[in-house]
Design a protein around this motif. Sequence first.
Motif, PDB file in Angstrom:
ATOM      1  N   VAL A 162       3.506  -3.050  14.915  1.00  0.00           N
ATOM      2  CA  VAL A 162       4.396  -3.466  14.012  1.00  0.00           C
ATOM      3  C   VAL A 162       4.337  -4.855  13.417  1.00  0.00           C
ATOM      4  O   VAL A 162       4.160  -4.790  11.911  1.00  0.00           O
ATOM      5  N   PHE A 163       4.072  -5.989  13.967  1.00  0.00           N
ATOM      6  CA  PHE A 163       4.058  -7.219  13.516  1.00  0.00           C
ATOM      7  C   PHE A 163       2.783  -7.448  12.530  1.00  0.00           C
ATOM      8  O   PHE A 163       2.803  -7.934  11.577  1.00  0.00           O
ATOM      9  N   LEU A 164       1.752  -6.838  13.094  1.00  0.00           N
ATOM     10  CA  LEU A 164       0.419  -6.776  12.217  1.00  0.00           C
ATOM     11  C   LEU A 164       0.623  -6.223  10.948  1.00  0.00           C
ATOM     12  O   LEU A 164       0.067  -6.676   9.924  1.00  0.00           O
ATOM     13  N   VAL A 165       1.136  -4.867  11.034  1.00  0.00           N
ATOM     14  CA  VAL A 165       1.243  -4.253   9.727  1.00  0.00           C
ATOM     15  C   VAL A 165       2.427  -4.917   8.554  1.00  0.00           C
ATOM     16  O   VAL A 165       1.993  -5.188   7.490  1.00  0.00           O
ATOM     17  N   PHE A 166       3.450  -5.526   9.183  1.00  0.00           N
ATOM     18  CA  PHE A 166       4.548  -6.252   8.423  1.00  0.00           C
ATOM     19  C   PHE A 166       3.935  -7.398   7.943  1.00  0.00           C
ATOM     20  O   PHE A 166       3.884  -7.733   6.628  1.00  0.00           O
ATOM     21  N   ALA A 167       3.275  -8.384   9.028  1.00  0.00           N
ATOM     22  CA  ALA A 167       2.858  -9.664   8.456  1.00  0.00           C
ATOM     23  C   ALA A 167       1.699  -9.387   7.367  1.00  0.00           C
ATOM     24  O   ALA A 167       1.408 -10.361   6.418  1.00  0.00           O
ATOM     25  N   GLY A 168       0.611  -8.355   7.776  1.00  0.00           N
ATOM     26  CA  GLY A 168      -0.423  -8.461   7.076  1.00  0.00           C
ATOM     27  C   GLY A 168      -0.294  -8.046   5.497  1.00  0.00           C
ATOM     28  O   GLY A 168      -0.817  -8.525   4.376  1.00  0.00           O
ATOM     29  N   MET A 169       0.928  -7.107   5.263  1.00  0.00           N
ATOM     30  CA  MET A 169       1.123  -6.446   4.180  1.00  0.00           C
ATOM     31  C   MET A 169       1.709  -7.414   3.302  1.00  0.00           C
ATOM     32  O   MET A 169       1.695  -7.581   2.160  1.00  0.00           O
ATOM     33  N   GLU A 170       3.013  -8.183   3.986  1.00  0.00           N
ATOM     34  CA  GLU A 170       4.118  -8.756   3.362  1.00  0.00           C
ATOM     35  C   GLU A 170       3.270  -9.995   2.963  1.00  0.00           C
ATOM     36  O   GLU A 170       3.638 -10.364   1.704  1.00  0.00           O
ATOM     37  N   THR A 171       2.709 -10.753   3.669  1.00  0.00           N
ATOM     38  CA  THR A 171       2.206 -12.059   3.466  1.00  0.00           C
ATOM     39  C   THR A 171       1.244 -12.087   2.183  1.00  0.00           C
ATOM     40  O   THR A 171       1.243 -12.698   1.354  1.00  0.00           O
ATOM     41  N   THR A 172       0.189 -10.970   2.330  1.00  0.00           N
ATOM     42  CA  THR A 172      -0.724 -10.786   1.246  1.00  0.00           C
ATOM     43  C   THR A 172      -0.023 -10.558  -0.101  1.00  0.00           C
ATOM     44  O   THR A 172      -0.355 -11.059  -1.136  1.00  0.00           O
ATOM     45  N   GLN A 204       5.490   4.243   2.005  1.00  0.00           N
ATOM     46  CA  GLN A 204       6.403   4.367   3.026  1.00  0.00           C
ATOM     47  C   GLN A 204       6.060   3.079   4.064  1.00  0.00           C
ATOM     48  O   GLN A 204       6.969   2.197   4.496  1.00  0.00           O
ATOM     49  N   VAL A 205       4.793   2.800   4.270  1.00  0.00           N
ATOM     50  CA  VAL A 205       4.367   1.716   5.165  1.00  0.00           C
ATOM     51  C   VAL A 205       4.934   0.495   4.460  1.00  0.00           C
ATOM     52  O   VAL A 205       5.311  -0.516   4.930  1.00  0.00           O
ATOM     53  N   ALA A 206       4.538   0.375   2.908  1.00  0.00           N
ATOM     54  CA  ALA A 206       5.057  -0.779   2.203  1.00  0.00           C
ATOM     55  C   ALA A 206       6.484  -1.058   2.279  1.00  0.00           C
ATOM     56  O   ALA A 206       6.928  -2.298   2.523  1.00  0.00           O
ATOM     57  N   HIS A 207       7.268  -0.042   2.360  1.00  0.00           N
ATOM     58  CA  HIS A 207       8.792  -0.087   2.288  1.00  0.00           C
ATOM     59  C   HIS A 207       9.254  -0.482   3.513  1.00  0.00           C
ATOM     60  O   HIS A 207      10.272  -1.437   3.619  1.00  0.00           O
ATOM     61  N   TRP A 208       8.835  -0.177   4.551  1.00  0.00           N
ATOM     62  CA  TRP A 208       9.169  -0.472   5.895  1.00  0.00           C
ATOM     63  C   TRP A 208       8.514  -1.912   6.243  1.00  0.00           C
ATOM     64  O   TRP A 208       9.282  -2.788   6.462  1.00  0.00           O
ATOM     65  N   ALA A 209       7.545  -2.204   5.706  1.00  0.00           N
ATOM     66  CA  ALA A 209       7.021  -3.882   5.992  1.00  0.00           C
ATOM     67  C   ALA A 209       7.970  -4.755   5.099  1.00  0.00           C
ATOM     68  O   ALA A 209       8.295  -5.815   5.269  1.00  0.00           O
ATOM     69  N   ASP A 210       8.405  -4.139   3.790  1.00  0.00           N
ATOM     70  CA  ASP A 210       9.303  -5.014   2.586  1.00  0.00           C
ATOM     71  C   ASP A 210      10.568  -5.460   3.573  1.00  0.00           C
ATOM     72  O   ASP A 210      11.161  -6.092   3.632  1.00  0.00           O
ATOM     73  N   ASP A 211      11.205  -4.120   4.299  1.00  0.00           N
ATOM     74  CA  ASP A 211      12.375  -4.599   4.855  1.00  0.00           C
ATOM     75  C   ASP A 211      12.436  -5.457   5.918  1.00  0.00           C
ATOM     76  O   ASP A 211      13.211  -6.018   6.284  1.00  0.00           O
ATOM     77  N   ILE A 212      11.266  -5.108   6.882  1.00  0.00           N
ATOM     78  CA  ILE A 212      11.094  -6.147   8.039  1.00  0.00           C
ATOM     79  C   ILE A 212      10.727  -7.626   7.483  1.00  0.00           C
ATOM     80  O   ILE A 212      11.216  -8.414   8.112  1.00  0.00           O
ATOM     81  N   LEU A 232      -0.250  -3.726  -8.394  1.00  0.00           N
ATOM     82  CA  LEU A 232      -1.263  -4.326  -7.954  1.00  0.00           C
ATOM     83  C   LEU A 232      -1.105  -4.780  -6.428  1.00  0.00           C
ATOM     84  O   LEU A 232      -1.604  -4.378  -5.553  1.00  0.00           O
ATOM     85  N   ALA A 233      -0.204  -6.105  -6.577  1.00  0.00           N
ATOM     86  CA  ALA A 233      -0.104  -6.533  -5.112  1.00  0.00           C
ATOM     87  C   ALA A 233       0.557  -5.842  -4.045  1.00  0.00           C
ATOM     88  O   ALA A 233      -0.066  -5.782  -3.036  1.00  0.00           O
ATOM     89  N   GLU A 234       1.578  -4.942  -4.226  1.00  0.00           N
ATOM     90  CA  GLU A 234       1.721  -4.057  -3.181  1.00  0.00           C
ATOM     91  C   GLU A 234       1.072  -3.005  -2.605  1.00  0.00           C
ATOM     92  O   GLU A 234       0.645  -3.051  -1.734  1.00  0.00           O
ATOM     93  N   PRO A 235       0.384  -2.196  -4.045  1.00  0.00           N
ATOM     94  CA  PRO A 235      -0.212  -1.066  -3.341  1.00  0.00           C
ATOM     95  C   PRO A 235      -1.747  -1.701  -2.797  1.00  0.00           C
ATOM     96  O   PRO A 235      -1.932  -1.058  -1.785  1.00  0.00           O
ATOM     97  N   TYR A 236      -2.193  -2.750  -3.291  1.00  0.00           N
ATOM     98  CA  TYR A 236      -3.401  -3.311  -2.660  1.00  0.00           C
ATOM     99  C   TYR A 236      -3.075  -3.840  -1.306  1.00  0.00           C
ATOM    100  O   TYR A 236      -3.906  -3.339  -0.377  1.00  0.00           O
ATOM    101  N   ALA A 237      -2.198  -4.636  -1.079  1.00  0.00           N
ATOM    102  CA  ALA A 237      -1.776  -5.303   0.398  1.00  0.00           C
ATOM    103  C   ALA A 237      -1.520  -3.872   1.242  1.00  0.00           C
ATOM    104  O   ALA A 237      -2.080  -3.909   2.640  1.00  0.00           O
ATOM    105  N   ALA A 238      -0.842  -2.731   0.996  1.00  0.00           N
ATOM    106  CA  ALA A 238      -0.573  -1.987   1.569  1.00  0.00           C
ATOM    107  C   ALA A 238      -1.735  -0.953   2.152  1.00  0.00           C
ATOM    108  O   ALA A 238      -1.879  -0.629   3.110  1.00  0.00           O
ATOM    109  N   ARG A 239      -2.434  -0.677   0.872  1.00  0.00           N
ATOM    110  CA  ARG A 239      -3.652   0.069   1.216  1.00  0.00           C
ATOM    111  C   ARG A 239      -4.657  -0.499   1.914  1.00  0.00           C
ATOM    112  O   ARG A 239      -5.520   0.305   2.747  1.00  0.00           O
ATOM    113  N   VAL A 240      -5.038  -1.774   1.894  1.00  0.00           N
ATOM    114  CA  VAL A 240      -5.798  -2.633   2.816  1.00  0.00           C
ATOM    115  C   VAL A 240      -5.505  -2.418   4.212  1.00  0.00           C
ATOM    116  O   VAL A 240      -6.336  -2.237   4.896  1.00  0.00           O
ATOM    117  N   ILE A 241      -4.072  -2.631   4.459  1.00  0.00           N
ATOM    118  CA  ILE A 241      -3.734  -2.450   5.726  1.00  0.00           C
ATOM    119  C   ILE A 241      -3.881  -1.061   6.435  1.00  0.00           C
ATOM    120  O   ILE A 241      -4.407  -0.852   7.463  1.00  0.00           O
TER     121      ILE A 241
END
Length: 410
Positions: free
Chosen positions: A238-248, A161-169, A139-148
């Motif tokens: 890059v910061f928008l994708v990482f911060a938006g996905m990771e924080t949510t 893949q977007v979620a994986h990059w965001a998680d590592d950042i 739920l949390a990861e696919p929801y946050a990543a797909r919203v972005i």
Amino acid sequence: MSARPTDEVPWLDLADPGFDTNGEQVHAARERSWWARTPYGAAVLRHQQGAALLRDRRFAQGNARWPAQNGIHSGLFHDWWGETLLSLEGEDHHRVRRLLLPAFRKRSIEAMRPSFTALAEELVDGFAGRGRVELVGELAEPYAARVICRLLGLDEDHWPQVAHWADDIGASFSTDVAAQVPRIEAALDGLSGYLADVVADRRSAPRDDFLTALVGAADAPPEGEAGLSDHELSVALVFLVFAGMETTRNQLTLAVRTLLRHPDQWRLLARRPDLGAACVEEVMRVDPTVTWVTREALEEVDLGDGLVVPPGGVVQVLSHAAGTDPVAAAGGGTGLDLEAAARGERVPHTGFGAGIHHCLGHYVARVDMAVVLPVLAARMPDAECDGPGEWLPASGNTGAVSFPLRFTPT
């Protein structure tokens, strides 16, 4: 004003990866003093002083020094971090923020609310009949990543893949960041390359979407202003994708944990989805993913009670301590009350910062979380933890690594 004797000021070891910023040690320190000493400068523990500090123009953001504080003085991560909106100051910060702001219009984000609701229902449909869910992965990861992905108009099939990059950042905010640099830099390289291809596509074939608006602001700024270079746009995206996905993702897991500890409020949210927005504010107050907010003194600042911050000195506002301060006039404490929050009877949290560095994407996060939390409560009214799960340290940016739940299948 003379400094207080060192032994009168509490010490909190924020550099210890196992330190709990929500724990009793912090609460006990707050009883003794409104500030404490830490390896990262002073820490403010009470709401009144914290709120004032975050808006004090004698301080800058302070995050730019994070790599150097951890022994990182060069390289891709060091340079990127110093160029993000989080670290920029002065005219550079104002210019980049002004150019990005039109893409974050409230009307545009509100128009996506039905899409966010449909996504939440789709994901819950995937596990509702099973009566069990691992909340992060399902739920949390696919929801946050797909919203972005929907927000930026990225190919939604690419969300893993977007979620994986965001998680590592996201390891940028860990207290062992120096050991994570290779992982962070590989993700920065991968995500920036991916987004460069998407930007090139929008320039050649514009769409009616968020990313086209951002590219337009970069390429055609208001008269008299310089636009964003390709490099500046890349850093911002890059910061928008990482911060938006990771924080949510992290805040959603913390929100569910908090609500399940207050089952009456979980059931209330199921009955009253209109309390979704108030719920977001209340859970971010008592269990924030951003555990401290940094400020750096531009000049010598005497904050009183013996705390004199020299030029370049760093002060942290501990988010949970300030948000749950029991002496705060508008209501503090660790209890959860969504109706009181809806009536404005709770202190504002610091999860999105404050002042000129208030989070640019705060409305996106507020809307997407306000949508999904009532859906979860309505579809899993008797949810409970199915084991302890695995959690990041309660320092830096925190949240669940895994969070299993069980409930009556629907």
